[in-house]
Each structure stands twice: as structure tokens, then as C-alpha cells.
Enzyme design. Structure first.
Site, PDB file in Angstrom:
ATOM      1  CG  HIS A 200      -2.228   0.729   0.944  1.00  0.00           C
ATOM      2  ND1 HIS A 200      -3.232   0.273   0.113  1.00  0.00           N
ATOM      3  CD2 HIS A 200      -2.645   1.936   1.408  1.00  0.00           C
ATOM      4  CE1 HIS A 200      -4.222   1.169   0.088  1.00  0.00           C
ATOM      5  NE2 HIS A 200      -3.876   2.189   0.860  1.00  0.00           N
ATOM      6  CD  GLU A 247      -4.809   5.488  -4.302  1.00  0.00           C
ATOM      7  OE1 GLU A 247      -4.129   6.364  -3.746  1.00  0.00           O
ATOM      8  OE2 GLU A 247      -5.996   5.295  -4.044  1.00  0.00           O
ATOM      9  CD  GLU A 379      -8.475   2.791  -1.888  1.00  0.00           C
ATOM     10  OE1 GLU A 379      -8.724   4.025  -1.948  1.00  0.00           O
ATOM     11  OE2 GLU A 379      -7.396   2.329  -1.474  1.00  0.00           O
TER      12      GLU A 379
END
Length: 454
Positions: A200, A247, A379
């Protein structure tokens, strides 16, 4: 999602009431031509007293604090309100009859254990296990996971940041941290649910950063970390899904949350992300057990729809067919779902509002799903704004109906944040195990199985 760093003492008070957010500082994604998507694991990944969400979605960074005594109820719950769960008409598209798309369909609908094992850079902590409650103020329990299952969710995304728990040139992961991650994964597996496990908040020049300048260091970090994770979970069946990156983006740059198709740095970053996805996949596939055939999720730039739809994004070359899933974060329409200064209104009967959802999903369907490549929106969500519970219910119903009509599974970003003006995406208050927005959960579940005939 990604988070901003906040002073630890000021933060501990904020954390005590669960004020952290998603997966990235996505509020900055409103640059020209940007598609705000998470963050934002989340994904969307932050705002000082709350968290930010990615390019259209991000997650914040707050400080560690033990479980709060009680989080004040920000909005009325179903028992004392009269919110409607709307009907929507959503024409189901043709979904190719493949094992991979059937697999994603069976994942049904997901929930993020956000601001938990993804907490990062909490330098004030004296014990690495305290990271788990540093941002959300609560420790994960089997009762919490059971509540999520009972509510109807069939997938839990478990975002994990690893860089604060590694040592040495080959980034050896702490056994204590790895074992705790395993305990949480086992809680989900024991409920018969799917788990998405990722890397993450590790986007940093010292670990991985998607530019040519840092490419070799990035490949080494991801290869080392993913080899260890894959070996630890090698014997888990396909209920465990690995997600290579969260991301990936040029943190701190002008283009952190949007892509300029004509900019050379953006082109370079997109090409580097392709290589980092390949490196991560190769490391996983090279291990034993079920990893040679496990489903793997891979994102484009900042995991946004624009990143996946960009012509430069390519799936990595795999040693097995049809086991890759495109990972996207999408807090859209941005002005409603993520923008603090945007609108608080959404009406599922308003065609313009609904187009804010269906337009990007149609593009994902045309590029990927129609061509038998699955998509999971890892998400999404809509932050709480004053008095807009009904609007969030309408959004939830329309979003899931649109996604399921196109063969997409979605995971709500829950950061256990409920009060203040930040990115409040929380649905269940983890300390007292109390659902704060039962109507939203009911809305999410209405079309989670299917929209056939609608």
C-alpha cells in the site's frame, strides 16, 4: 488511499475519534483533465484531520491512538430515520462467459479494512504492532470481520504498508508484522470470504517510485517484498488475491493525481509502472504452492480509470492465461464523492448524476470486460457531507447497480472516520461494532448480486 502526515500529538486526539481517511491525498486531483479516482485503498490514499483519497480517491495519514471510548453518532441510523432505498433501471451488458469473470462476480461486493495495517511512518510508536491502531484507533477482531460478512459483503481488501517493517538490503519483513498480517487474513478466510492483499503506502524513493531514475531500486524492493509475501501465503487457495501496487504515482509532483498524456514524465511513469507490475507478478509466480496460478490484480497510473484507460498501460506478460484483474480506484463523480467543496447532492433519478458513474464504467467495459479481462474497483465511496445521507444512499445503489451491470465488483473504502470535516467514509464504528449508516449498506447490497431484469 494515501495519507498526509500530521503531528503525532495533535493527531492522536483526532484519531481517537476516527477522523482519518482514505488512501491518498486525492483532493489535489482536480487538475485540468484529471479523473479523480480514489484513493483511495480506497483506494483510493488525505487531509489533516481526516484522510485524503485517491486521484479521485486517496487515504490519509493520522496518528496512532488506542480504540476510542465511543465515536459520536454523526448521522441518524436506519432505526430512527426514513431514508428510501431507491430502485434504479440499469441495463445489464453482455458479460463474456469466462472463469475469470465468473470469479470476479463471485467476489460480489467488498469492504476495505482501511487506515489499519496500511498505517505508515508512525515514528512515535514504540512497538510496530501498534501501527494497526495508529490511524483508525481500533484493533481488528474476528467479531468485526464477522459483522462485515453478516452485512452481506463477500470480499475484504486488506491494505498493508510494509516499508516500516523491513530491514537490510533485501528488505527482510519483520516476522512479528508478517504474522499479524496473516492473523488478519485468516480471520477473513475463516469467514469464507475473499481477501485482497497488497503493497500500500510504500511509494517512496527509498522503496519504490515509478520513474526511470528509481526503477532498479523499485524493482529490487518489490521483488524482495512480494517474494516473501507470496511464500508466506503460498498454500492459500484462490480466495486470496494479491494486488501488486496501490495507486502507483509520482508522489509530490505536479502530476501526482492526473495524467498529462503529452508530458514526458507521465509517459515515463506509465512505462515504469508496467515494469513494476511485471516485476511483482514475476516474483509471485516464481514461488510455490498456489501462487503460479493465483489471481493477481494490477493497476495503472494512480489506479485511476484514466491510468487503466491510458494507451500506454499494458498488462504484464503472465505464465498462465486469464488470471490477471485490472485494479481501479474511482471516487466518482468527484465533486460529490470526494471533493470537500463540491456538491453534497446526488439523485439516482437524475440522469446527469448517474452518468458521472456510468461514463467511466462504460469505458472500462469496452476496453477490458468486453474483451474478457476482469476489473475490480478496489476503492470507491462517497464522503459524508452535512445532511446528505439520502444522497449517499442513492449514490450507493446507482454505483453498484452500474458496476454489476458491467461485470465489475467494487469495494467500499471504510477508514473508520465519522466526524469532523475530513474524508469520512466510515460505515461501521469498529470499537463498539455499530453500523453508523445501515441505509448505505442496504443500498450497497440491493444490486450486489445482480441487476438482471432491471
Amino acid at each position: 488511499m494515501f495519507k498526509k502526515k500530521i503531528g503525532c500529538f495533535a493527531l492522536s486526539a483526532a484519531l481517537a475519534v476516527g477522523m482519518l481517511t482514505g488512501c491518498g491525498d486525492k483532493e489535489k486531483a482536480d487538475a485540468p483533465g484529471a479523473t479523480v479516482t480514489q484513493g483511495a485503498d480506497a483506494t483510493p490514499e488525505a487531509t489533516p484531520t481526516a484522510e485524503a483519497t485517491p486521484t479521485a480517491e486517496a487515504t490519509p495519514t493520522a496518528e496512532a491512538t488506542p480504540t476510542p471510548e465511543a465515536t459520536p453518532t454523526p448521522e441518524p441510523t436506519k432505526a430512527e430515520s426514513k431514508y428510501d432505498i431507491p430502485d434504479v433501471v440499469m441495463q445489464a451488458k453482455d458479460i463474456p462467459d469466462t472463469a475469470a469473470l465468473a470469479f470476479v462476480k463471485d467476489m460480489k461486493i467488498g469492504w476495505n479494512l482501511g487506515n489499519t495495517l496500511d498505517a505508515a511512518d508512525c515514528t512515535w510508536l514504540d512497538n510496530e504492532l501498534k501501527y494497526e491502531s495508529a490511524w483508525c484507533g481500533a484493533i481488528t477482531t474476528t467479531k468485526l470481520i464477522h459483522e462485515i460478512k453478516e452485512a452481506g459483503f463477500n470480499t475484504i481488501r486488506v491494505p498493508v504498508s510494509w516499508h516500516n517493517h523491513v530491514s537490510g538490503e533485501d528488505f527482510q519483513i519483520s516476522e512479528v508484522w508478517m504474522n499479524r498480517v496473516k492473523e488478519v487474513v485468516d480471520m477473513v478466510i475463516d469467514e469464507g470470504m475473499y481477501v485482497i492483499l497488497n503493497v500500500h503506502h510504500d511509494v517512496d524513493a527509498a522503496y519504490y517510485y515509478p520513474t526511470s531514475e528509481h526503477l532498479e531500486t523499485s524493482k529490487h524492493y518489490l521483488s524482495c517484498v512480494w517474494t516473501q509475501i507470496a511464500e508466506k501465503f503460498a498454500d492459500y487457495d484462490e480466495h486470496l488475491i494479491f494486488e501488486t501496487l496501490n495507486e502507483p504515482r509520482m508522489v509530490g509532483s505536479t502530476y501526482e493525481w492526473w495524467i498529462n498524456a503529452n508530458d514526458e514524465s507521465c509517459k515515463d511513469a506509465i512505462a515504469c509502472i508496467n515494469q513494476l507490475n511485471q516485476t511483482s507478478l514475476d516474483a509471485i509466480r516464481a514461488t510455490a504452492g498456489n501462487n503460479p496460478t493465483r489471481y493477481i490484480m494490477v493497476p495503472g497510473y494512480d489506479a485511476s480509470p484514466d491510468g487503466a484507460l491510458n494507451a500506454g498501460f499494458v498488462l504484464p506478460e503472465d505464465t498462465v492465461e486469464n488470471k490477471l484483474i485490472v485494479s481501479v480506484h474511482a471516487y466518482t463523480p468527484y465533486d460529490f464523492a470526494l471533493n470537500e467543496n463540491g456538491t453534497s447532492s446526488f439523485d439516482s433519478d437524475n440522469a446527469s448524476d448517474v452518468r458521472g458513474i456510468t461514463s467511466f464504467m462504460d469505458q472500462l467495459y469496452d476496453k477490458f470486460i468486453k474483451n474478457s479481462i476482469p476489473v475490480v474497483i478496489g476503492e470507491f465511496g462517497a464522503r459524508a457531507k452535512s445532511g446528505n445521507v439520502q444522497d449517499r444512499v442513492d449514490f450507493s445503489v446507482a454505483y453498484i447497480a452500474a458496476a454489476r451491470a458491467r461485470g465489475i465488483t467494487c469495494c467500499w473504502w471504510d477508514n473508520n472516520a465519522f466526524i469532523g470535516t475530513g474524508e469520512n467514509f466510515g460505515l461501521i464504528d469498529r470499537a463498539p461494532l455499530k453500523w453508523r449508516f445501515e441505509e448505505i449498506v442496504t443500498g450497497l447490497m440491493k444490486y450486489a448480486e445482480s441487476v438482471e431484469g432491471k
